[in-house]
Design an enzyme around this catalytic site. Structure first.
Site, PDB file in Angstrom:
ATOM      1  CD  GLU A 112      78.525  98.722   1.273  1.00 11.28           C
ATOM      2  OE1 GLU A 112      77.515  98.107   1.670  1.00 11.28           O
ATOM      3  OE2 GLU A 112      79.659  98.244   1.311  1.00 11.28           O
ATOM      4  CE  LYS A 114      70.706 100.788   9.050  1.00 11.54           C
ATOM      5  NZ  LYS A 114      70.074  99.542   8.828  1.00 11.54           N
ATOM      6  CG  ASP A 116      63.991 100.178   5.839  1.00 11.90           C
ATOM      7  OD1 ASP A 116      64.377  99.310   6.646  1.00 11.90           O
ATOM      8  OD2 ASP A 116      63.074 100.985   6.088  1.00 11.90           O
ATOM      9  CE1 TYR A 231      70.585  97.240  -5.919  1.00  9.51           C
ATOM     10  CE2 TYR A 231      68.662  96.894  -4.527  1.00  9.51           C
ATOM     11  CZ  TYR A 231      69.247  97.425  -5.662  1.00  9.51           C
ATOM     12  OH  TYR A 231      68.486  98.150  -6.533  1.00  9.51           O
ATOM     13  CE  LYS A 321      68.753 102.978  11.477  1.00 13.25           C
ATOM     14  NZ  LYS A 321      68.132 102.652  12.558  1.00 13.25           N
ATOM     15  CB  CYS A 413      44.325  97.825  36.323  1.00 18.26           C
ATOM     16  SG  CYS A 413      44.794  96.739  34.960  1.00 18.26           S
ATOM     17  CB  CYS A 416      42.395  93.271  36.414  1.00 18.98           C
ATOM     18  SG  CYS A 416      43.564  94.187  37.422  1.00 18.98           S
ATOM     19  CB  CYS A 431      48.063  96.624  37.135  1.00 14.27           C
ATOM     20  SG  CYS A 431      46.901  95.423  37.798  1.00 14.27           S
ATOM     21  CB  CYS A 436      46.576  92.000  36.115  1.00 17.18           C
ATOM     22  SG  CYS A 436      46.022  93.030  34.734  1.00 17.18           S
TER      23      CYS A 436
HETATM   24  S1  IVH Z   1      76.493  95.532   6.687  1.00 18.02           S
HETATM   25  C1  IVH Z   1      78.230  93.441  10.264  1.00 18.02           C
HETATM   26  N1  IVH Z   1      75.607  96.964   4.657  1.00 18.02           N
HETATM   27  O1  IVH Z   1      71.311  97.061   8.197  1.00 18.02           O
HETATM   28  C2  IVH Z   1      77.657  94.321   9.241  1.00 18.02           C
HETATM   29  N2  IVH Z   1      74.058  96.213   6.294  1.00 18.02           N
HETATM   30  O2  IVH Z   1      71.536  97.895  10.979  1.00 18.02           O
HETATM   31  C3  IVH Z   1      76.183  94.357   9.143  1.00 18.02           C
HETATM   32  N3  IVH Z   1      71.754  96.870   5.886  1.00 18.02           N
HETATM   33  O3  IVH Z   1      71.267  93.826   9.535  1.00 18.02           O
HETATM   34  C4  IVH Z   1      75.616  94.485   7.817  1.00 18.02           C
HETATM   35  N4  IVH Z   1      72.124  97.967   4.004  1.00 18.02           N
HETATM   36  O4  IVH Z   1      70.184  94.137   7.244  1.00 18.02           O
HETATM   37  C5  IVH Z   1      75.301  96.307   5.792  1.00 18.02           C
HETATM   38  N5  IVH Z   1      74.947  98.234   2.832  1.00 18.02           N
HETATM   39  C6  IVH Z   1      74.639  97.570   3.947  1.00 18.02           C
HETATM   40  C7  IVH Z   1      73.314  97.494   4.445  1.00 18.02           C
HETATM   41  C8  IVH Z   1      73.069  96.803   5.627  1.00 18.02           C
HETATM   42  C9  IVH Z   1      71.211  97.580   4.890  1.00 18.02           C
HETATM   43  C10 IVH Z   1      71.020  96.327   7.048  1.00 18.02           C
HETATM   44  C11 IVH Z   1      71.355  94.884   7.376  1.00 18.02           C
HETATM   45  C12 IVH Z   1      71.785  94.897   8.817  1.00 18.02           C
HETATM   46  C13 IVH Z   1      71.238  96.197   9.305  1.00 18.02           C
HETATM   47  C14 IVH Z   1      72.073  96.730  10.462  1.00 18.02           C
END
Ligand code: IVH
Length: 672
Positions: A112, A114, A116, A231, A321, A413, A416, A431, A436
């Protein structure tokens, strides 16, 4: 009257259907004007017959009064985070491990986007004719979040109700929980920043921050204008994940009326997974919202259960990532910051540069050696990288434009004026001045952090003023603050002062683990603090523990033990502890019930056990006082071997170490 009721019901169903078509499926069937017409008609019926208004009517998305604050609520089960992979190699390694741990169970993946944004838990309960939205809770610290229901209701892609037909069709009971991600689409983000600019306000840094800020706005009417989207990706019943696999879960969610991201793939091999990732990365900029990678989940629930969890994340999922986004800019100057422990960190002040959706104007330079290694002087052009949450980093000098003087690390520093010191073998300057002001400022900010004492509203501006006025000299002084004193501060009204005093009061019950983190004992982070708190149960027991007793705690070695002892040996620290105690800060924790029949024994787990996941076996052993280790050595007391045990088993045989199967382990646990 009956006709008004009937008409209202019909309009509600119609409006719900059109909202679903428009906001969830993105396939509207009527024009905005036609939609507005239906809405107006419903509103006028409800105005004439207020008794006909239902809580989940489409007219009721924006509720009554602004909120005073948000109540904290515990999650049905923790919202975990994910481990990360940064390249194909790491992903292949994860895949290999997953297959090994799955021990022959099917391994298919659902990939899926990820997204943001921020995760959100939605609770539904049985209501008239189906299920209705009861609550929306933010992630918070993963265990406890904030009840932002009134704001969540304004997000149009979140159904306020789910009809009995949909429940029946999907076989989902009326009480369920949906988890997913709230995002602010790029267009909405741009609109928000145009508005802020017009109002003379600083722009929001990125869509995720903007979404988080919006969700915590006290005025649902404002939230309703911000265009947030949601979503869904998990379905839970009674706090447990839905029985079928992930792919089926996504289908169910869509069938229930939730928005499920269409960019997903179900794959059986790592190569197909990498192909999907490539495809996503190439269309990343064309999506209407920000993503920072791809989340990969093992599809089958049985396999998920077999793989289990590490401390904070499932072993059955991982986040791939995308590479950090980079940009080039000029270093205007180098400043030096003093941290909580007195550590001096050089920071590059940059000509602002837009990288991956955020304006970056500062980046860490870590330490003096790092600057020397880069050969950096102010005026140089550098490459800056930024990935997700990470603080922007200067990675290299690309053009030696620096005409200014070479940078010399300060001898004094900057806060201070004390002579800074650098211990032998350490990279950092510190420091040495215990008094401080920077140390105190940073300690207070650390104390209030969400993952520490969780004092919302104790930000930089407030702390700076408290110090300036000499009202606070240690974290313990926070507990003496009054509403009257706070209202004297700039930009502080009665309401925010009362809220902050309330937050501080509430933090008294944060518990021993958080207090330990808040005190800033070296090397004691979240997990170690938790383990120490569970083991000793009170700060007094911890304070009088010997190095030997401390090291008996799992994951605590000589370094941590020494740091704890050193901390309590310092009179200044003991004083703060006593002051916190008199202020009423709770310094106890529930002791983990443990037996000790396995004390002193070291176990190594290998292969797949018939019933216990590795995580469960480890918990049982540790709960009985034993330790688990990853590799077999002469110090190993037992190797617990399951199916397809590999080289560890061979090594155990070689060294003549006793080998147990699951049944023998259980027997051992029951002895004594
Ligand atoms: S699964 C235990 N699915 O990414 C599983 N997370 O880095 C955790 N996120 O806190 C969540 N898209 O906020 C899942 N398709 C997706 C996601 C997703 C974004 C975020 C989520 C999580 C964070 C973890």
């Amino acid at each position: 009257m009956e006709t008004a009721r009937k008409r209202a019901e019909k309009l509600r169903r119609e409006l719900e259907r059109h909202e679903h078509l428009y906001y969830v499926l993105d396939t509207p069937e009527i024009t905005d004007a036609e939609y507005d017409g239906l809405m107006r008609e419903l509103k006028s019926i409800e105005a004439a017959h207020p008794e006909l208004i239902t809580a989940d009517s489409p007219t009721q998305r924006v509720g009554g009064k602004p909120a005073e604050g948000f109540e904290k609520r515990r999650h049905s089960r923790p919202l975990l985070s994910l481990d990360n992979a940064y390249n194909a190699e790491e992903l292949r390694e994860w895949d290999r491990r997953a297959r090994e741990l799955a021990g022959g169970l099917p391994v298919r993946y659902v990939a899926e986007l990820k997204l943001d944004g921020l995760s959100l838990a939605l609770h539904y309960e049985a209501g008239e004719g189906g299920a209705r939205l009861l609550r929306g809770i933010t992630r918070g610290d993963g265990q406890t979040g904030e009840d932002v229901t009134a704001n969540v209701r304004t997000i149009k892609s979140i159904p306020l109700s789910v009809s009995a037909e949909r429940l029946k069709r999907t076989g989902v009971g009326a009480e369920f929980e949906v988890r997913g991600e709230v995002v602010m689409p790029r267009a909405a983000f741009e609109r928000l920043n145009e508005e802020r600019e017009r109002d003379g306000l600083a722009p929001a840094v990125n869509p995720r921050n903007a979404a988080a800020g919006t969700l915590r706005t006290l005025e649902p009417k404002i939230v309703a204008t911000r265009g947030l989207d949601f979503y869904a990706y998990f379905l839970l019943q009674q706090g447990d994940y839905f029985d079928a696999g992930q792919e089926a879960t996504l289908d169910k969610l869509a069938a229930l009326g939730f928005k499920v991201n269409a960019n997903r793939a179900s794959v059986a091999s790592i190569d197909d997974l990498l192909k999907f990732i490539d495809k996503v990365e190439s269309k990343r900029d064309a999506l209407g919202y920000e993503i920072d990678g791809v989340v990969i989940k093992v599809d089958s629930k049985a396999t998920q259960q077999r793989l289990g969890y590490t401390g904070k994340a499932p072993r059955w999922a991982i986040a791939y990532k995308f590479a950090a986004r980079a940009g080039e800019t000029v270093v205007k100057g180098i400043t030096v910051q003093v941290g909580r422990t007195g550590k001096l960190t050089p920071v590059a002040e940059l000509e602002p540069v837009f990288i991956g959706g955020t304006t970056v104007s500062r980046a860490t330079l870590h330490n003096a050696d790092f600057i020397e290694k880069l050969g950096l002087v102010p005026g140089d052009t550098v490459k800056v990288e930024r990935g997700g949450d990470v603080i922007p980093k200067v990675v290299e000098v690309v053009n030696k434009g620096g005409t200014r003087d070479e940078f010399h690390f300060p001898a004094l520093c900057p806060e201070c004026g004390s002579h800074v010191v650098r211990a032998e073998g350490e990279v950092d300057y510190r420091c040495p001045n215990a008094a401080c002001p920077a140390k105190l400022r940073e300690s207070l900010l650390h104390f209030g952090k969400r993952e520490v004492m969780n004092i919302e509203g104790l930000g930089e501006a407030v702390v700076a003023q408290l110090l300036e006025r000499g009202i606070v000299h240690s974290p313990a002084d926070l507990y003496k603050l009054t509403v009257g004193e706070l209202t004297e501060l700039e930009r502080f009204g009665e309401k925010s002062a009362t809220a902050l005093v309330g937050e501080i009061e509430q933090s008294k019950n944060a518990g021993l683990a958080r207090v330990l983190m808040g005190l800033g004992v070296r090397f004691v982070g979240e997990r170690t603090a938790q383990l120490l708190a569970e083991e000793f149960g009170s700060i007094d027991a911890l304070r009088s523990a010997s190095a030997e007793e401390l090291e008996r705690v799992n994951e605590v070695g000589s370094k941590v033990a020494a740091a704890v002892i050193e901390f309590f040996a310092e009179p200044e620290n003991r004083k703060v502890v006593e002051e916190l105690r008199s202020a009423g800060v709770k310094m106890t924790a529930e002791k983990k019930p443990r037996t000790n029949q396995l004390e002193g024994l070291v176990f190594v787990l290998t292969g797949t056990l018939p019933n216990l996941s590795r995580e469960e076996a480890k918990a049982l052993i540790e709960g009985a006082g034993g330790k688990c280790s990853g590799s077999v050595s002469k110090k190993t007391s037992f190797v617990v071997a399951g199916d397809e045990a590999g080289s560890k088993l061979d090594k155990a045989r070689e060294l003549g170490i006793r080998i147990l199967d699951e049944a023998a382990l259980k027997q051992l646990l029951q002895q004594n």
